[in-house]
Design an enzyme around this catalytic site. Structure first.
Site, mmCIF file in Angstrom:
data_model
loop_
_atom_site.group_PDB
_atom_site.id
_atom_site.type_symbol
_atom_site.label_atom_id
_atom_site.label_comp_id
_atom_site.label_asym_id
_atom_site.label_seq_id
_atom_site.Cartn_x
_atom_site.Cartn_y
_atom_site.Cartn_z
ATOM 1 N N CYS A 1 -6.558 2.910 -0.115
ATOM 2 C CA CYS A 1 -5.435 3.832 0.056
ATOM 3 C C CYS A 1 -5.520 4.996 -0.929
ATOM 4 O O CYS A 1 -4.902 6.027 -0.710
ATOM 5 C CB CYS A 1 -4.105 3.103 -0.071
ATOM 6 S SG CYS A 1 -3.803 2.377 -1.685
ATOM 7 N N GLU B 1 0.881 -1.156 0.000
ATOM 8 C CA GLU B 1 0.000 0.000 0.000
ATOM 9 C C GLU B 1 0.921 1.208 0.000
ATOM 10 O O GLU B 1 1.616 1.464 0.977
ATOM 11 C CB GLU B 1 -0.905 0.002 1.230
ATOM 12 C CG GLU B 1 -1.883 1.139 1.180
ATOM 13 C CD GLU B 1 -2.906 1.093 2.293
ATOM 14 O OE1 GLU B 1 -3.223 2.176 2.814
ATOM 15 O OE2 GLU B 1 -3.362 -0.001 2.646
#
Length: 148
Positions: free
Chosen positions: A53, A19
């Site tokens: 994200c 991420e």
């Protein structure tokens, strides 16, 4: 950093999920198509119930447009229907887990105690599931939980 980690993982043939951010601010300037900006910001914030994200988190609006943007954004957020993701009338479903929902709620409440304005949402609904209503804070500043 992601490239380095991916290189090491690849050399070891390790499965890897990274991420790598998504907290860039949305800037709305004087020449913006305000309606398009609002629609884009609402949609971008609610991707995967806000659990991505790449979901928009920060909006920086020039002063001449701020009140109009805030009002239109709030109206759109208040119209979002949360609930069963299998129901065609639902716009967003629950969060992944109740502990994550509770953590978000705590961050919202701390931010309000620190001076942020809660414009809508911010109440954990009754019943099963990790549901949390679309919530809008305004006036978030450095040092507040929602900012940091």
């Amino acid at each position: 950093a992601g490239r380095s980690v991916a290189g090491i993982a690849g050399s070891e043939l390790k499965k890897t999920v990274l991420e790598l951010g998504g907290s860039d601010a949305y800037l709305v300037l004087e020449d913006a198509d305000l309606e398009l900006a609002v629609q884009t910001c609402v949609k971008s914030r609610l991707i995967n119930a806000g659990q991505s994200c790449i979901a928009a988190k920060r909006f920086i609006i020039v002063k001449p447009l701020f009140r109009q943007f805030e009002q239109r954004y709030l109206e759109k957020f208040q119209a979002i229907r949360f609930g069963d993701p299998m129901d065609a009338a639902t716009d967003i479903g629950p969060m992944a887990r109740a502990d994550l929902r509770d953590q978000v709620h705590e961050q919202v409440m701390q931010s309000v105690q620190q001076g942020a304005r809660l414009l809508t949402g911010g109440v954990v609904p009754e019943g099963p599931g990790a549901y949390y209503p679309p919530t809008v804070l305004s006036g978030v500043r450095p040092g507040m939980t929602a900012f940091d």
